[in-house]
Design an enzyme around this catalytic site. Sequence first.
Site, short mmCIF file in Angstrom:
data_model
loop_
_atom_site.label_atom_id
_atom_site.label_comp_id
_atom_site.label_asym_id
_atom_site.label_seq_id
_atom_site.Cartn_x
_atom_site.Cartn_y
_atom_site.Cartn_z
CD GLN A 1 22.35 -8.34 77.73
OE1 GLN A 1 22.21 -7.17 78.04
NE2 GLN A 1 23.53 -8.85 77.44
CE LYS B 1 24.30 -4.50 79.55
NZ LYS B 1 23.90 -5.08 78.26
CG ASP C 1 22.69 -2.07 73.47
OD1 ASP C 1 23.71 -1.89 74.15
OD2 ASP C 1 21.83 -2.93 73.72
N1 GUN Z 1 25.19 -8.88 74.52
C1 GUN Z 1 26.54 -8.78 74.58
N2 GUN Z 1 26.92 -7.49 74.60
C2 GUN Z 1 25.79 -6.76 74.55
C3 GUN Z 1 25.54 -5.36 74.53
O1 GUN Z 1 26.43 -4.51 74.56
N3 GUN Z 1 24.23 -5.00 74.48
C4 GUN Z 1 23.23 -5.90 74.44
N4 GUN Z 1 21.99 -5.45 74.36
N5 GUN Z 1 23.42 -7.20 74.44
C5 GUN Z 1 24.71 -7.62 74.50
#
Ligand code: GUN
Length: 303
Positions: free
Chosen positions: A93, A49, A116
């Site tokens: 996350q 990311k 998100d």
């Molecule tokens: N863990 C698995 N997928 C995601 C996601 O799309 N965003 C976040 N913040 N954590 C995750």
Amino acid sequence: MAKILDGVAVRNGILARLQPRIAKLGRAPGLAVVLVGHDPASEVYVRNKVKACAELNFFSDKLTPPADISTEGLLAIIDTLNKRDDIDGILVQMPLPKQIDARRVLEAIAPEKDADGFHPMNVGHLVAGRPGPRACTPAGVMELLKHYSIPVSGKRAVVLGRSDIVGKPQALMLLHESATVTICHSRTANLAEECRRADILVAAIGKAGFVTAEFIAPGATVIDVGINRVTDAAEAERFGKAAGFAKAGSVLVGDVHPLDADRVAGAYTPVPGGVGPLTIAMLMANTVELSERRQSLTKQGVI
Ligand code: GUN
């Protein structure tokens, strides 16, 4: 042999379409990524990311509080990020360590900085079909279907998995495109039979190769959201990945048995190279959108 749906090509298109929007902004979009502790999979996701931010010339700030941080400690970090002018999007996350109240943390993120789309207010916007940041993985799946002109309206869609991150938002997004949607999960009776009714099957359960030929209608579109690491040689061979295993000592396998998908489906997303690249592309798209809104409000003197 089924058609392979190439997530990298779709991602490249999404990122290319963001470029002129980014160029129009007064300052670079800013994304804060909070990674608690050292979960190896989360570390890889967060690295990717932050890398994507650098490639698009975003400002990114990675915060790495220790695994034993308290909920209050994490809430204090979110509060600071909510107030920072250089941050347009905040991402925490998942999963979080057990002592953390994840719900409180997600609710503490300002909805207008929710990169998100996990905040209940934005989930509500999704339910109501109103604009707002959307969960990245299911939004990426919708972009993939659009890119390949796969019809959704009037089709039977089955979503296998009911998580807040993928299954539930995916079902709503398919519904908004007028699919007839079924959500299946671990308690569903006659699971394979339900899945076999799907024109579009989205697998998001986190079990390597769980979806086999009997789950797939001949000619169906199969979208594989799973990313599972297989460390057993015999397992890897069963999925047709012996060569990759010999080279690396492990391989990535989705929730769908790749050989079965290839044999029975009409089209399917590979793992890796299918849905994975789209999640980050949609995170970038959400961040651009949030930044556009904040910068426009700042210009108007609203904030
Ligand atoms: N863990 C698995 N997928 C995601 C996601 O799309 N965003 C976040 N913040 N954590 C995750």
